[in-house]
Write a protein that holds these residues in place. Structure first.
Motif, PDB file in Angstrom:
ATOM      1  N   UNK A 135       7.512 -40.171 -19.870  1.00 35.81           N
ATOM      2  CA  UNK A 135       6.732 -40.836 -18.945  1.00 35.81           C
ATOM      3  C   UNK A 135       5.173 -41.551 -19.526  1.00 35.81           C
ATOM      4  N   UNK A 136       4.540 -40.508 -19.570  1.00 36.87           N
ATOM      5  CA  UNK A 136       3.401 -41.038 -19.347  1.00 36.87           C
ATOM      6  C   UNK A 136       2.378 -41.832 -20.996  1.00 36.87           C
ATOM      7  N   UNK A 137       3.492 -41.323 -22.310  1.00 41.36           N
ATOM      8  CA  UNK A 137       3.264 -41.679 -23.542  1.00 41.36           C
ATOM      9  C   UNK A 137       3.330 -43.655 -23.581  1.00 41.36           C
ATOM     10  N   UNK A 138       4.713 -43.145 -22.991  1.00 38.65           N
ATOM     11  CA  UNK A 138       5.125 -44.885 -22.385  1.00 38.65           C
ATOM     12  C   UNK A 138       3.943 -45.418 -20.985  1.00 38.65           C
ATOM     13  N   UNK A 139       3.932 -44.519 -20.082  1.00 39.92           N
ATOM     14  CA  UNK A 139       3.013 -45.993 -19.425  1.00 39.92           C
ATOM     15  C   UNK A 139       1.298 -46.172 -19.624  1.00 39.92           C
ATOM     16  N   UNK A 140       1.211 -44.984 -19.928  1.00 42.71           N
ATOM     17  CA  UNK A 140      -0.424 -45.311 -20.861  1.00 42.71           C
ATOM     18  C   UNK A 140      -0.572 -46.227 -21.497  1.00 42.71           C
ATOM     19  N   UNK A 141      -0.132 -47.021 -22.624  1.00 43.61           N
ATOM     20  CA  UNK A 141      -0.303 -47.694 -23.295  1.00 43.61           C
ATOM     21  C   UNK A 141      -0.708 -49.192 -22.697  1.00 43.61           C
ATOM     22  N   UNK A 142       0.848 -49.379 -21.363  1.00 45.92           N
ATOM     23  CA  UNK A 142       0.605 -50.974 -20.700  1.00 45.92           C
ATOM     24  C   UNK A 142      -0.062 -50.742 -19.350  1.00 45.92           C
ATOM     25  N   UNK A 143      -0.828 -49.384 -18.732  1.00 40.79           N
ATOM     26  CA  UNK A 143      -1.280 -49.583 -17.459  1.00 40.79           C
ATOM     27  C   UNK A 143      -2.374 -50.522 -17.707  1.00 40.79           C
ATOM     28  N   UNK A 144      -3.218 -50.682 -18.422  1.00 40.90           N
ATOM     29  CA  UNK A 144      -4.705 -51.310 -18.799  1.00 40.90           C
ATOM     30  C   UNK A 144      -4.108 -52.889 -18.741  1.00 40.90           C
TER      31      UNK A 144
END
Length: 308
Positions: free
Chosen positions: A27-36
């Protein structure tokens, strides 16, 4: 022999920790790229876009630019001869003609229905974007802290009734604070809309129109101000023509109706994702749902064990 209806599947701290840790990392690996990206878009696209209002506004704007471009000296009225010495009317007229020609090329794409369909998907996406930045940040922080929760599981499973019930409470509080379901729902809504955009045969054409429109909105007002607003000394006795002020106001109002640059980013992202939009969204929602489901199963098992 069938398991009694009241029996619970066997769970232990190690199994729960292994599953939650794996899903958390995914989840972290997938969420971080789209957060910004999503945080930025949520700040730029804050309300649904009314295409009827956009069409009316762009039609009025086009008519106004064409009229001024056809006879730029008329905007100065009776004082045109004198004011013509102050304002570069010929250059202003050329700039207006260029602006008129470009906007006339863009307008047809707004009246054929292609933009309407894609903006409808954007409006679906905007609903998911509301508060998504805060939601993702909250979820990522909680996922980063999940180790502390998992560290107490072993003792809870082997502990007394009070310890098990306290662990159930801790899990419930963690899930409530982590907003996993909220974030998952928003991500699903956003990527669902992006997927529908990506499938549209009109995406490439509309993207080109929005790139051109964004460039037009960025350059035209600045050029008109440069040519039509007199210098400080002259402005003490000569005002900017009312027609120019009106046009600049119309440009500003149209620019506020929607952020062409932000919409261009949305369409470019949809094009980039293509057929992988659905799987990209699932790469985020799947692990989030797995963390939620596994922890709730652990809480149910602990609660059941505490009653035995």
């Amino acid at each position: 022999m069938a398991m009694p209806c009241c029996a619970m599947p066997m769970l232990d701290a190690d199994a729960v920790s292994t599953q939650v840790e794996a899903a958390t990392k995914q989840a972290i690996d997938a969420l971080e790229p789209v957060q910004e990206k999503f945080t930025e878009l949520s700040a730029q696209l804050t309300a649904p876009i009314s295409m009827e209002s956009v069409k009316t506004s762009i039609s009025s704007l086009t008519s106004e630019v064409k009229a001024l471009a056809a006879d730029p000296s008329a905007m100065f009225g009776a004082g045109g001869c004198i004011i013509g010495c102050v304002f570069p009317i010929e250059q202003l007229g050329a700039a207006l003609k260029d602006a008129s020609a470009i906007i006339s090329e863009i307008v047809p794409s707004f009246t054929g229905g292609s933009v309407d369909r894609l903006i409808a998907y954007v409006n679906e996406m905007i609903e998911g974007l509301q508060g998504v930045g805060e939601s993702i940040a909250t979820t990522l922080k909680s996922l980063g802290d999940v180790g502390g929760l998992l560290g107490k599981l072993s003792g809870a499973f082997s502990g007394d009734k009070a310890g098990k019930l306290k662990m159930v409470e801790d899990i419930e509080l963690f899930l409530e604070g982590a907003q996993l379901k909220v974030t998952s729902k928003k991500i699903d809504s956003i990527f669902g809309a992006l997927g529908r955009m990506a499938k549209s045969a009109d995406l490439e054409k509309v993207l080109k129109s929005f790139i051109a429109l964004g460039k037009w909105l960025a350059e035209v007002p600045a050029k008109i101000k440069e040519l039509a607003v007199p210098n400080m000394l002259v402005s003490l006795c000569i005002k900017v023509p009312e027609a120019i002020t009106k046009l600049l106001d119309m440009l500003a109002a149209f620019g506020k109706m929607f952020d062409a640059a932000a919409l261009t980013k949305v369409f470019e992202y949809a094009k980039e994702l293509g057929s992988s939009a659905s799987s990209t969204g699932m790469a985020i929602t799947g692990p989030l749902e797995a963390v939620e489901k596994t922890l709730r199963s652990a809480a149910t098992a602990l609660g059941f064990s505490a009653k035995m």
